[in-house]
Structure formats: C-alpha cells, structure tokens
Design a protein around this motif. Structure first.
Motif, short mmCIF file in Angstrom:
data_model
loop_
_atom_site.label_atom_id
_atom_site.label_comp_id
_atom_site.label_asym_id
_atom_site.label_seq_id
_atom_site.Cartn_x
_atom_site.Cartn_y
_atom_site.Cartn_z
N VAL A 82 -11.40 30.30 23.24
CA VAL A 82 -11.36 30.29 21.77
C VAL A 82 -12.61 30.95 21.21
O VAL A 82 -12.56 31.77 20.31
CB VAL A 82 -11.26 28.85 21.23
CG1 VAL A 82 -10.94 28.85 19.74
CG2 VAL A 82 -10.24 28.04 22.00
N SER A 90 -13.08 33.97 18.35
CA SER A 90 -13.14 33.25 17.08
C SER A 90 -13.61 34.11 15.92
O SER A 90 -13.16 33.95 14.78
CB SER A 90 -14.04 32.01 17.21
OG SER A 90 -15.36 32.38 17.56
N VAL A 133 -5.29 31.07 15.25
CA VAL A 133 -5.22 30.83 16.69
C VAL A 133 -4.04 29.92 16.98
O VAL A 133 -3.80 28.94 16.27
CB VAL A 133 -6.53 30.17 17.20
CG1 VAL A 133 -6.37 29.73 18.65
CG2 VAL A 133 -7.71 31.13 17.07
N ALA A 164 -9.78 29.36 13.93
CA ALA A 164 -10.50 29.15 15.19
C ALA A 164 -11.29 27.85 15.14
O ALA A 164 -11.30 27.08 16.11
CB ALA A 164 -11.41 30.33 15.48
#
Length: 489
Positions: free
Chosen positions: A203, A207, A213, A227
């Motif tokens: 992640v 990000s 996401v 994110a």
C-alpha cells in the motif's frame, strides 16, 4: 454518462482446478483515475489483472469496458478494444533495438490495417521520447539499465494508445529517483483521461500515486477507499501484520562475548539489472533470535541467499570473524549456517525419515539416531509420519519436516525464511512452541525472515524491518508497534 466507470468488474471468480484464485471480486475504475489493487503474496491480484486482460478466461462474473462485456475475450481482442498491459518482468526482443521493439508493438494485428513504415517510425520515436527512451533508440535491450527496460515495457503497452492501462508491480527494482520518474509518466495517463490499474503488494509504495485502493486477500475483496483509509483498516492490518500486535517481555539472550557471530556489511545484490538488496548491514550474536520482517518482495530471501553463498553479491559477510567470500554454499552450510528455505525443497517421493537422514548425512552413526529421536520429540507428528512420502504430507507437516531436516545438520545459525507462509493458526502454535523450546533448551542462533509480524515479535530479541531492499528500522520488539508498525504497510 460522464460518471460511468470505464472498467467495471462484478463478482469475478477464477478457478484453477480446485483452487479458487479469485472469488466474487468487484471493483470499478473511471477515466482519469488511478486504482491500486493491493494484497500480500498469493492474494489473487495478479490473477485478477490477467483475467481482465484476457490472458486467463474468467470462471464466472462480468468484466465490462465502456459498457461492453469483454470477459472471456482473448487478450489480442481485449488489447484492440483499448487495454494495455505493462508486465512486471521485461520481455523485449533482445536482438532488436529499442526503436524496433516499439515499432513491432505498433504493427497492427490485421493485414487490412497496415500503414506506411514512415508513419510507424514517427509514432515509435514519439512514444520513445515520451517515456524517456529518446537517447537510447539505437541500443539493444541487454545493454539497457533496468529502469530503461521498464520504460520499454511501458512504451510497448501504450503503442496502441490504450484507454485503460494495467501495470503490474510498477516500482519493483527501481531506485527512488526512478520511481519518481515512472510515477510521473503514470500520472500523465490520468491527466489524459485514461484509467490506470496498478497491481502491487505494498500500500505504501503506491499511496502517493493512486486515487483509490482495493485490498484483496486469498482472492477476495477485503477493503476499499483512499490509501490512508485502507492502511488504517483493521482487516488490512491483520492480513499484513498477521494479527494484533502484542508486546512481550523476554529475558535477554545469553551472549557469548561481544563480537557478532554473523556480520553483514553493505551487501548489495542485483538480479540482472534489478537491484534487489541495497546496502544491507546487520549482525546476529550467538544465542540471539533476530527477526527480519518485510512484505513480499522486500528482499528477505535474496539477503538470506547472499549470506548462504547462493547468489553473487557486493559487500561482506563475516561468520565467526572470518569472511565467507569464495566459499561454496555447501562449505558455508557445513560451517554452521543452515537455511530452511521458503519453498521447503523437500524430496517429495522420499519418506519423512529419508528426508531427515539426508539432512544428517554428515553426522556419525552414533549421532544420527540420537538427533532423529530429538527431532521426533520436537515435532511428534513426524514420528507418526516417518514412513510416509513427503509429498503426501499436509502443508504444515511439510513445513515441520523442512525445519527438522535443517536442524538435523546441527547448525549454529538456523535461517528460517517465511516459515508461517500459508499455514493454519493451529500449525503456527506448533511452530511457535518449537521455537520457544529451541531458545530455552539449546544454544542455537536463529535468523527469522517473516512478513507475519505477530509471529516474529514473540520470537525476537531484536528486529530489523526490510523495505525495498533496505533496512529502514531496527530495534527491540517492544518498540516495533510504537516506532515502526505505522510505516510497515
């Protein structure tokens, strides 16, 4: 409709025989949006991307591009409809120049669409300039830097001006400056109104780039949002960290002297053009249990392979005060460093006992049965299975056998690479009890590589966090949650 999604995936399922790789997955992407599809190793994200691209047909569910069903179409037809794929691993034509590689990607797949070679040349040069390859047009791929190979994959993907771009692990092996340049190219797609699907295990790595996401685990959707929202999601944290973090109060290990048993200084490892380990330094003292934690792809296995002499590396590795450079992996193992690999590497058609006896081939006739009895006491299930061939064991039993075979060699340092990967909680308890017994009843030194932080913490005297091939934190396990957990994702 302006708000209609460009790509809409609904209840996508993909099976390979009895394995369900993707289950009832749904997400959408609009034009001018970058969506990150993330998840740990084995979560199904790459399978989902390949299914969208038509590389693998879906078992069930719907994949619609601009309202048209494309699920089940072959990849060349999906590409013709406006989908481009940037592979993680470069697949250029090595005998052709950069310009010629891009020209090949520009050639139409139907004879009635042929156009003048001069037009192909002009378009190829324009694409090369756009992705930063203008200065290397006449060079061939084997002579390119790794970042330029990634740019070449990007150039090939956009040769047909796709409306949707799928990018697999975009930043693997790139330096910080190269990541920034590659990110800017991807942002340009969004600014032009294209949709972008980034597939990554991390992640944090995407990000700053993505608008939204979607997180997956074991083939299923588990979270969606910004994110920051996904990184704060308790389910996501449990998947990546392995559960709730618990502090432990462990007695200090008995350290024989102040000099490290293992000392790693500024180790660098390349796989071809890709930089896998970037100047890693660490040490392990005799009797210590040290954990190296990091997500899939962080470089743990590569680091361990460098220590064991399995991959060439720059920097130095010292064992008991002496350099290991020039020693064969076999000599290193005989000298006391034994690795239990993530892939286990058992002899599937040999019995449990035969696998163990192979591990103990260097022992004397008197030592061998004594060591076997000790291991059967450590892992009682292996005694019950000693006549069973290894490939018929469960995953947990195979992991116990792999660890036992490593211990059969009587190592001074045992390197455990991802021992918990894919195992049920009941098996984790067995492994946890075994490690505690090893620590309390032997003078064994252990270097543990894990992405499951909650397993690593209780079995660590000290910890290192490895991220994109670099050590980004080191300290005591009780400090991990306060100082490093929020950055781990």
């Amino acid at each position: 409709m302006p708000d209609a999604p460009m790509l809409e995936v609904k209840q996508l399922t993909k099976r390979f025989g009895g394995l369900v790789a993707v289950k009832d997955l749904s997400f959408s992407i609009r034009g001018g949006e970058i969506l990150g599809l993330i998840g740990p190793n084995g979560s199904g994200k790459s399978t989902a991307m390949r299914t969208v691209m038509g590389v693998d047909p879906p078992t069930s569910g719907s994949i619609r591009l601009d309202g048209k069903e494309i699920g089940g179409l072959p990849s060349h037809k999906v590409s013709r409809l406006g989908v481009g794929l940037v592979f993680q691993h470069s697949r250029p034509l090595n005998r052709q120049t950069v310009l010629e590689n891009i020209k090949v990607a520009l050639l139409p797949d139907r004879l009635n669409m042929l156009f003048h070679s001069g037009e192909v040349d002009t378009k190829a040069r324009a694409i090369a300039e756009r992705v930063g390859l203008g200065a290397v047009l006449d060079r061939k791929p084997p002579t390119l830097a790794f970042a330029d190979l990634r740019r070449l994959e990007l150039a090939k993907a956009i040769a047909h001006h796709p409306k949707l771009v799928l990018v697999d692990e975009p930043f693997a092996g790139l330096t910080a400056s190269e990541v920034a340049a590659f990110s800017e190219l991807i942002r340009e797609f969004r600014d032009e109104g294209r949709a972008v699907l980034l597939v990554d295990h991390n992640v944090k790595g995407v990000s700053a780039l993505v608008d939204r996401v979607v997180a997956m685990y074991l083939g299923e959707w588990i979270a969606e949002g910004s994110a920051a929202e996904v990184m704060a999601n308790e389910t996501v944290r449990r998947v990546y960290l392995g559960g709730a973090l618990t502090k432990t109060s462990r007695p200090p290990p008995t350290v024989n002297g102040s000099a490290p048993l293992l000392k790693v200084d500024d180790v660098v490892v390349h796989y071809g053009k890709a930089l896998a380990v970037q100047g890693v330094s660490l040490h392990v003292r005799e009797g210590e249990f040290v954990s190296v934690v990091g997500l899939n792809g962080a470089g743990k296995t590569t680091l361990f392979n460098a220590i064991c002499g399995l991959v060439p590396h720059a920097g130095t590795v010292q064992w008991d005060g002496a350099p290991l450079r020039g020693k064969t992996p076999a000599a290193i193992a005989r000298g006391g460093i034994v690795q239990c690999p993530e892939t286990r590497e058992l002899f599937g058609d040999m019995t449990v006992r035969e696998n163990l006896e192979l591990g103990g081939h260097g022992l004397t006739d008197a030592e061998r049965p004594e060591r076997l009895e000790w291991l059967f006491d450590l892992f009682p299930i292996l005694r019950a299975r000693e006549g069973q061939v290894a490939r018929t064991l469960s995953g947990g039993e195979q992991q116990m056998l792999a660890i036992a075979r490593s211990l059969m060699m009587k190592p001074r340092l045992l390197i455990l690479d991802e021992p918990t990967l894919g195992l049920a909680p009941v098996i984790l308890e067995v492994l946890s009890r075994a490690l505690e017994r090893l620590r309390s009843t032997t003078n064994l030194t252990v270097l543990l590589g894990e992405q499951n932080v909650t397993f690593a913490i209780p079995h660590a005297d000290r910890m290192y966090v490895l991220d994109h091939g670099k050590i980004v934190w080191e300290g005591l396990p009780e400090r991990f949650e306060e100082e490093a957990a929020r950055h781990y994702l």
